[in-house]
Design a protein around this motif. Structure first.
Motif, mmCIF file in Angstrom:
data_model
loop_
_atom_site.group_PDB
_atom_site.id
_atom_site.type_symbol
_atom_site.label_atom_id
_atom_site.label_comp_id
_atom_site.label_asym_id
_atom_site.label_seq_id
_atom_site.Cartn_x
_atom_site.Cartn_y
_atom_site.Cartn_z
ATOM 1 N N ALA A 122 12.156 19.859 -22.845
ATOM 2 C CA ALA A 122 12.715 19.084 -23.959
ATOM 3 C C ALA A 122 14.049 18.443 -23.582
ATOM 4 C CB ALA A 122 12.875 19.968 -25.190
ATOM 5 N N ASP A 123 14.927 19.198 -22.916
ATOM 6 C CA ASP A 123 16.238 18.670 -22.536
ATOM 7 C C ASP A 123 16.117 17.603 -21.446
ATOM 8 O OD1 ASP A 123 17.605 20.175 -24.355
ATOM 9 O OD2 ASP A 123 18.159 21.759 -22.946
ATOM 10 N N THR A 124 15.173 17.797 -20.543
ATOM 11 C CA THR A 124 14.966 16.819 -19.476
ATOM 12 C C THR A 124 14.525 15.475 -20.053
ATOM 13 O OG1 THR A 124 14.369 18.541 -17.881
ATOM 14 C CG2 THR A 124 13.653 16.294 -17.389
ATOM 15 N N ILE A 125 13.622 15.535 -21.023
ATOM 16 C CA ILE A 125 13.148 14.296 -21.655
ATOM 17 C C ILE A 125 14.272 13.635 -22.445
ATOM 18 C CG2 ILE A 125 11.582 13.375 -23.427
ATOM 19 C CD1 ILE A 125 9.506 15.416 -22.432
ATOM 20 N N LYS A 126 15.093 14.447 -23.117
ATOM 21 C CA LYS A 126 16.209 13.875 -23.863
ATOM 22 C C LYS A 126 17.211 13.216 -22.922
ATOM 23 C CE LYS A 126 19.528 14.839 -27.526
ATOM 24 N NZ LYS A 126 20.106 15.831 -28.448
ATOM 25 N N ASP A 127 17.488 13.853 -21.793
ATOM 26 C CA ASP A 127 18.410 13.276 -20.817
ATOM 27 C C ASP A 127 17.865 11.966 -20.247
ATOM 28 O OD1 ASP A 127 20.133 15.351 -21.180
ATOM 29 O OD2 ASP A 127 19.638 16.403 -19.328
ATOM 30 N N ALA A 128 16.527 11.878 -20.140
ATOM 31 C CA ALA A 128 15.910 10.679 -19.557
ATOM 32 C C ALA A 128 16.076 9.463 -20.457
ATOM 33 C CB ALA A 128 14.428 10.936 -19.286
ATOM 34 N N VAL A 129 16.354 9.695 -21.740
ATOM 35 C CA VAL A 129 16.556 8.578 -22.665
ATOM 36 C C VAL A 129 17.696 7.685 -22.176
ATOM 37 C CG1 VAL A 129 17.237 7.942 -25.016
ATOM 38 C CG2 VAL A 129 15.630 9.815 -24.653
ATOM 39 N N GLY A 130 18.773 8.297 -21.691
ATOM 40 C CA GLY A 130 19.935 7.538 -21.243
ATOM 41 C C GLY A 130 19.654 6.686 -20.025
ATOM 42 N N THR A 131 18.804 7.174 -19.104
ATOM 43 C CA THR A 131 18.518 6.418 -17.884
ATOM 44 C C THR A 131 17.372 5.434 -18.070
ATOM 45 O OG1 THR A 131 17.132 8.256 -17.117
ATOM 46 C CG2 THR A 131 19.399 8.190 -16.340
ATOM 47 N N ILE A 132 16.355 5.824 -18.838
ATOM 48 C CA ILE A 132 15.203 4.937 -19.051
ATOM 49 C C ILE A 132 15.517 3.885 -20.115
ATOM 50 C CG2 ILE A 132 12.819 4.864 -19.916
ATOM 51 C CD1 ILE A 132 12.302 7.451 -18.377
ATOM 52 N N GLY A 133 16.358 4.266 -21.095
ATOM 53 C CA GLY A 133 16.826 3.280 -22.067
ATOM 54 C C GLY A 133 15.980 3.127 -23.308
ATOM 55 N N GLU A 134 15.096 4.083 -23.577
ATOM 56 C CA GLU A 134 14.279 4.047 -24.797
ATOM 57 C C GLU A 134 14.208 5.442 -25.401
ATOM 58 O OE1 GLU A 134 10.978 0.528 -24.014
ATOM 59 O OE2 GLU A 134 10.332 2.538 -24.574
ATOM 60 N N ASN A 135 13.877 5.493 -26.680
ATOM 61 C CA ASN A 135 13.600 6.769 -27.314
ATOM 62 C C ASN A 135 12.324 7.336 -26.701
ATOM 63 O OD1 ASN A 135 13.672 8.951 -29.069
ATOM 64 N ND2 ASN A 135 12.552 7.871 -30.676
ATOM 65 N N LEU A 136 12.385 8.578 -26.250
ATOM 66 C CA LEU A 136 11.243 9.267 -25.653
ATOM 67 C C LEU A 136 10.998 10.549 -26.425
ATOM 68 C CD1 LEU A 136 12.285 9.045 -21.876
ATOM 69 C CD2 LEU A 136 10.904 7.405 -23.162
ATOM 70 N N GLY A 137 9.777 11.026 -26.408
ATOM 71 C CA GLY A 137 9.491 12.273 -27.117
ATOM 72 C C GLY A 137 8.275 12.986 -26.564
ATOM 73 N N PHE A 138 8.417 14.307 -26.389
ATOM 74 C CA PHE A 138 7.272 15.151 -26.029
ATOM 75 C C PHE A 138 6.600 15.540 -27.333
ATOM 76 C CE2 PHE A 138 6.017 19.747 -25.103
ATOM 77 C CZ PHE A 138 4.731 19.391 -24.728
ATOM 78 N N ARG A 139 5.434 15.001 -27.582
ATOM 79 C CA ARG A 139 4.793 15.154 -28.887
ATOM 80 C C ARG A 139 3.912 16.393 -29.011
ATOM 81 N NH1 ARG A 139 0.252 11.344 -31.738
ATOM 82 N NH2 ARG A 139 0.520 12.136 -33.847
ATOM 83 N N ARG A 140 3.074 16.645 -28.008
ATOM 84 C CA ARG A 140 2.107 17.748 -28.141
ATOM 85 C C ARG A 140 1.484 18.095 -26.797
ATOM 86 N NH1 ARG A 140 -3.323 14.758 -30.569
ATOM 87 N NH2 ARG A 140 -2.956 12.739 -29.578
ATOM 88 N N SER A 141 0.874 19.271 -26.738
ATOM 89 C CA SER A 141 0.135 19.698 -25.554
ATOM 90 C C SER A 141 -0.880 20.744 -25.961
ATOM 91 C CB SER A 141 1.087 20.255 -24.489
ATOM 92 O OG SER A 141 1.726 21.439 -24.967
ATOM 93 N N ALA A 142 -1.872 20.955 -25.103
ATOM 94 C CA ALA A 142 -2.908 21.967 -25.365
ATOM 95 C C ALA A 142 -3.587 22.306 -24.041
ATOM 96 C CB ALA A 142 -3.925 21.457 -26.374
ATOM 97 N N LYS A 143 -4.316 23.406 -24.045
ATOM 98 C CA LYS A 143 -4.953 23.879 -22.821
ATOM 99 C C LYS A 143 -6.284 24.543 -23.132
ATOM 100 C CE LYS A 143 -4.091 27.142 -18.991
ATOM 101 N NZ LYS A 143 -3.121 28.085 -18.406
ATOM 102 N N LEU A 144 -7.250 24.400 -22.228
ATOM 103 C CA LEU A 144 -8.537 25.084 -22.342
ATOM 104 C C LEU A 144 -8.768 25.906 -21.074
ATOM 105 C CD1 LEU A 144 -10.972 22.342 -23.771
ATOM 106 C CD2 LEU A 144 -9.805 24.175 -25.014
ATOM 107 N N THR A 145 -9.362 27.091 -21.249
ATOM 108 C CA THR A 145 -9.705 27.943 -20.111
ATOM 109 C C THR A 145 -11.092 28.546 -20.329
ATOM 110 O OG1 THR A 145 -8.717 29.927 -21.110
ATOM 111 C CG2 THR A 145 -7.296 28.572 -19.714
ATOM 112 N N VAL A 146 -11.736 28.917 -19.241
ATOM 113 C CA VAL A 146 -13.012 29.628 -19.303
ATOM 114 C C VAL A 146 -12.972 30.781 -18.311
ATOM 115 C CG1 VAL A 146 -14.403 27.643 -20.039
ATOM 116 C CG2 VAL A 146 -14.058 28.071 -17.595
ATOM 117 N N GLU A 147 -13.728 31.842 -18.594
ATOM 118 C CA GLU A 147 -13.793 32.967 -17.663
ATOM 119 C C GLU A 147 -14.716 32.632 -16.499
ATOM 120 O OE1 GLU A 147 -14.746 36.626 -19.538
ATOM 121 O OE2 GLU A 147 -13.033 36.569 -20.904
ATOM 122 N N GLN A 148 -15.831 31.942 -16.816
ATOM 123 C CA GLN A 148 -16.775 31.483 -15.801
ATOM 124 C C GLN A 148 -17.128 30.034 -16.125
ATOM 125 O OE1 GLN A 148 -19.959 34.482 -16.302
ATOM 126 N NE2 GLN A 148 -19.644 34.992 -14.156
#
Length: 307
Positions: A122-148
């Motif tokens: 979250a902090d890395t993305i916020k810091d990148a706003v200053g260098t990239i010059g736009e509002n940025l945001g980490f919105r969501r994530s998800a993961k799937l796993t299987v045993e086999q």
């Protein structure tokens, strides 16, 4: 004191900030490089605060996968131009790696350490706003796993490996050939990208959505003036058609519309060499559900001319 071009370049290489900003930072801190970095960081945070009100509905979907697991993330920017920025693409790819390593839950990923840094995602993305010059945001994530089996990935409109406008994961459980299972699951992922099903099975559909459809079908059927017993059968028939349109396993398979996804899975089991089951899927489309700001471009130009 006099600030040399070499100092400005060094600070720019360290921070990614513009040349004039770097020169100003060094002037303000009497050439102290460490203090200049902090000065720019504070300025970057200030920029981030100003830009936070702007709608970030562009950006990229990123996916990453490992052995029997895969993760998908969405990181937003204000414009599609930034999505083509190599620095932004690197951020999204790294966030996907973090999601794979930290279980995929959005809050956990946001708080997890960013690769090669002592800062959080979250902090890395916020810091990148200053260098990239736009509002940025980490919105969501998800993961799937299987045993086999396998978890396949598919990215539509890819701009780089694992990065694009739409990402899909499909998990398939089987004790058979994992590589063959992955290949079939990828085909299903392409199907999901195209059809956007509401649920994997009929049982997983939102009961409220089903009741709403039944009420609509019943009202339409009653307009025919037929007896209630006939109306009931008409509703059942239309409900079956509804399931065929929105339930993944009941949909006509995009790669072979003559059969359903469920039948395609049964046929694939012969190649996989064992029973197989699609256990879950995820579909992330960039910006879905975000209300974008509507701007009057002509008015913006007129306003700029008046300045």
């Amino acid at each position: 004191m006099s600030i040399s071009a070499a100092q400005v370049k060094e600070l720019r290489d360290l921070t990614g900030a513009g040349m004039m900003d770097c020169k100003m930072a060094l002037n303000e801190t009497n050439g102290n490089m460490e203090e200049a970095v902090d000065w720019l960081r504070k300025k970057g945070i200030s920029k981030a605060d100003k830009k936070a009100g702007r709608t970030a509905a562009e950006g990229l979907i990123g996916v990453d996968s490992g052995v029997r697991e895969a993760a998908v993330v969405e990181v937003n920017s204000e414009t599609d131009f930034v999505a083509r920025n190599a620095a932004f693409q690197e951020i999204v790819a790294n966030v996907a790696k973090v999601a794979l390593a930290y279980g995929g839950k959005t809050e956990a990923v946001a708080a997890a350490p960013y690769p090669g840094s002592d800062k959080s995602v979250a902090d890395t993305i916020k810091d990148a706003v200053g260098t990239i010059g736009e509002n940025l945001g980490f919105r969501r994530s998800a993961k799937l796993t299987v045993e086999q089996g396998a978890v396949a990935t598919y990215v539509h409109n890819a701009v780089a490996d694992g990065l694009g406008k739409l990402g899909v994961l499909v998990a398939i459980e089987t004790s058979g050939n994992a590589q063959t299972a992955n290949a079939f699951a990828r085909q299903v992922a392409m199907h999901v990208a195209a059809t956007n099903p509401m649920a994997l099975t009929t049982e997983e559909l939102d009961p409220a959505a089903v009741e709403r459809e039944k009420a609509i079908f019943a009202d339409q059927a009653r307009q025919s003036g037929k007896p209630e017993a006939i109306i009931e059968k008409m509703v059942e028939g239309r409900l079956r058609k509804f399931y065929e349109e929105v339930v993944l396993l009941k949909q006509a398979f995009v790669l072979n519309p003559d059969i359903t996804v469920e039948k395609a899975l049964q046929d694939a089991e012969k190649e996989i060499g064992a029973p197989a089951k699609i256990t879950a899927y995820l579909r992330f489309a960039l910006g879905e559900g975000i209300e974008k700001d509507e701007t009057d471009f002509a008015a913006e130009v007129a306003a700029a001319v008046k300045k």
